[in-house]
Scaffold this motif. Structure first.
Motif, short mmCIF file in Angstrom:
data_model
loop_
_atom_site.label_atom_id
_atom_site.label_comp_id
_atom_site.label_asym_id
_atom_site.label_seq_id
_atom_site.Cartn_x
_atom_site.Cartn_y
_atom_site.Cartn_z
N THR A 23 -1.40 -5.31 20.06
CA THR A 23 -1.52 -6.62 20.69
C THR A 23 -0.39 -7.52 20.20
O THR A 23 0.20 -7.28 19.15
CB THR A 23 -2.87 -7.30 20.36
N SER A 24 -0.14 -8.55 20.97
CA SER A 24 0.79 -9.59 20.54
C SER A 24 0.12 -10.40 19.43
O SER A 24 -1.10 -10.30 19.22
CB SER A 24 1.15 -10.49 21.72
N ARG A 25 0.88 -11.25 18.78
CA ARG A 25 0.30 -12.09 17.71
C ARG A 25 -0.80 -13.00 18.24
O ARG A 25 -1.70 -13.38 17.51
CB ARG A 25 1.39 -12.91 17.03
N ASP A 26 -0.70 -13.35 19.52
CA ASP A 26 -1.74 -14.21 20.09
C ASP A 26 -2.85 -13.41 20.77
O ASP A 26 -3.65 -13.95 21.51
CB ASP A 26 -1.15 -15.28 21.01
N ASP A 31 1.20 -8.50 29.34
CA ASP A 31 1.80 -9.79 29.66
C ASP A 31 1.21 -10.35 30.96
O ASP A 31 0.30 -9.74 31.55
CB ASP A 31 3.33 -9.69 29.71
N TRP A 149 4.91 -13.32 20.49
CA TRP A 149 3.96 -14.25 21.12
C TRP A 149 4.15 -14.16 22.62
O TRP A 149 5.25 -14.36 23.11
CB TRP A 149 4.23 -15.68 20.65
N GLY A 151 2.06 -15.93 24.78
CA GLY A 151 1.66 -17.21 25.37
C GLY A 151 0.60 -17.01 26.43
O GLY A 151 -0.55 -16.79 26.13
#
Length: 163
Positions: A23-26, A31, A149, A151
């Motif tokens: 996973t991304s940091r968020d 995407d 990230w 977003g």
């Protein structure tokens, strides 16, 4: 550099059902367009994916992952057999070693193990992963948080992913 960030992972057992995800940091798996291409630069030997996939003998994927792969027209897992979890037919003309199953989690795992005995990988989809975790059939979760990230994105992996 990824060196030194990870401890060695224990070898998989034949009975293992593993939810391996990045996973991304968020906290996102895909995407805003539904692509996981953002994570590809991180699938390097130092992070363990190659050693992991070398142990896998079959995999489970959701209907949505199957449909994305069928649209691309390429099965990226070589000879590994896949089990598409959910209703609906396998895409016609998609040259992949896949079959379909649905039912309770234990029946789905049994169907995957029948394809080829050995460690099973749950590919990507957060809802499928959450359902199988809650169904008590997942023996291991390998969750890698990448230094990116996204977003605004799709497929969050969080408590809210669990039904």
């Amino acid at each position: 550099s990824a060196r030194g960030l990870l401890r060695p992972r224990p070898r998989l057992r034949d009975s293992d059902v593993v939810y391996f995800l990045a996973t991304s940091r968020d906290g996102f798996v895909a995407d805003i367009g539904g692509s996981q291409a953002w994570s590809e630069p991180y699938f390097i030997p130092e992070l363990g994916f190659h050693a992991f996939i070398a142990q896998i003998r079959n995999l489970m994927l959701s209907r949505s992952v199957h449909d994305r792969l069928a649209a691309i027209g390429r099965w990226p897992y070589g000879e590994l057999p896949g089990l598409v979890v959910g209703e609906g037919a396998i895409a016609e003309g998609f040259a992949a070693p896949v079959t379909r199953a649905d039912g309770p989690p234990a029946a789905i795992v049994a169907a995957a193990k029948a394809l080829h005995p050995g460690p099973t990988w749950i590919v990507g989809d957060t809802v499928l992963g959450a359902n199988l975790i809650l169904g008590g059939v997942v023996t291991r979760v390998d969750h890698y948080v990448m230094p990116v990230w996204l977003g605004c994105a799709t497929q969050p992996f969080a408590i809210s992913s669990f039904p």
